[in-house]
Design an enzyme around this catalytic site. Structure first.
Site, PDB file in Angstrom:
ATOM      1  N   LYS A 163     -14.601  -8.083  -4.434  1.00  0.00           N
ATOM      2  CA  LYS A 163     -13.151  -8.358  -4.092  1.00  0.00           C
ATOM      3  C   LYS A 163     -13.227  -9.743  -3.439  1.00  0.00           C
ATOM      4  CE  LYS A 163      -9.511  -6.172  -1.336  1.00  0.00           C
ATOM      5  NZ  LYS A 163      -9.236  -4.697  -0.766  1.00  0.00           N
ATOM      6  N   LYS A 217     -11.863  -7.696  -8.485  1.00  0.00           N
ATOM      7  CA  LYS A 217     -10.472  -8.180  -7.769  1.00  0.00           C
ATOM      8  C   LYS A 217     -10.101  -9.201  -7.412  1.00  0.00           C
ATOM      9  CE  LYS A 217      -7.009  -5.774  -4.924  1.00  0.00           C
ATOM     10  NZ  LYS A 217      -6.727  -4.891  -3.927  1.00  0.00           N
TER      11      LYS A 217
HETATM   12 ZN   LIG Z   1      -8.376  -2.956   3.686  1.00  0.00          ZN
END
Ligand SMILES: [Zn+2]
Length: 292
Positions: A163, A217
């Protein structure tokens, strides 16, 4: 399809920065899930907005918390719908950080104790998959241990393994109500945009710790990372097409700059081509309609 459930709402409320996407009440959740299910979408990922927030995010593992109620309700009425519970503290802490803070610093290991308890609470409510999103070191191992040692052998773990700290999360913070008084940033635990090898390494570490599924992501600015990880694992790979990607595309479409169907097809084919098996997107319903 992501769903936001807000404990304070009676009626669904549109999210300003995400046109067409709503925060739901525990009641309107029912209608939303019926529509999702009728469209043939197989899974939802839940984000909760509690009424009360505190330093430890106590509402996150309240057995009668908003997400626990939402999970029970969905599994009762739509048992075939796969329920993924996002697992982080930032929607539940008053300071808006993803874990336990001390002297302005996020404490990794005390946060793991909290994630252990939150994940277990979601599993006990009936979640099919727990999705830790906070990028804490050791989060997957800790949640695996929490699930296995309590008999939840069939609950999967979808790790937000790779992420990136991104400008594209702005509208989400609106949607999840986690921006109000948030000071600081998440750059010291999320990946920097230049960290290509680190992104692959994070995915490999989470696989070792027992993740069943991995994630990249955001999606469209990180297609190379999706491909890198696809080539380095046999696990199912998710891509999260995030709020800012939705908002940017939606603005262009609404202003007549792009054709809706062409733009959506090309965007999502490119994510699939890069190597994603599953895509989390606010466009899930729109795409299901196009594909039908
Ligand atoms: Zn968080």
């Amino acid at each position: 399809m992501p769903i936001f459930v807000n404990e304070a709402l009676v009626e669904p409320e549109e999210i300003k920065s995400l046109p067409g996407i709503y925060q739901h009440s525990i009641v309107s959740l029912n209608e939303e899930c019926r529509e999702i299910s009728d469209l043939g979408i197989k899974a939802v990922i839940l984000f909760g907005i509690p009424k009360e927030k505190d330093a430890e995010g106590s509402e996150a593992d309240n057995p009668d918390g908003i997400i626990q109620k939402a999970i029970r309700r969905i599994k009762e009425k739509f048992p075939h719908l796969v329920v993924i519970a996002d697992c982080c503290l930032c929607e539940y802490t008053a300071h808006g950080h993803c874990g336990i803070m001390e002297d302005g610093a996020l404490l990794n290991d005390p946060t793991l104790d909290r994630l252990h308890s939150v994940a277990l609470s979601y599993a006990e409510a009936g979640a099919d998959i727990i999705a830790p999103s906070g990028m804490m070191d050791g989060m997957v191992g800790e949640i695996r241990y929490a699930l296995e040692s309590n008999g939840h052998y069939n609950v999967g773990i979808l790790s937000y393994s790779s992420k990136f700290s991104s400008a594209l999360y702005g509208p989400f913070r609106d949607a999840a109500g986690s921006a109000d008084n948030f000071k600081g940033d998440r750059r010291h635990h999320q990946l920097g945009p230049g960290q290509r090898r680190e992104a692959i390494r994070e995915a490999a570490i989470d696989e070792d710790e027992g993740a069943d599924m991995l994630m990249v992501k955001p999606a469209t600015l990180y297609l190379d990372i999706i491909r890198d990880i696809r080539d380095n694992t046999m696990l199912p790979l998710f891509a999260y097409h995030v709020s800012g990607e939705y908002a940017a595309l939606e603005n262009a479409i609404e202003n007549g700059i792009m054709d809706r169907e062409d733009a959506l097809r090309e965007t999502f084919i490119s994510i699939k081509r890069a190597g994603a098996d599953t895509i989390i997107t606010y466009y899930a319903k729109a795409l299901a309609k196009i594909l039908a």
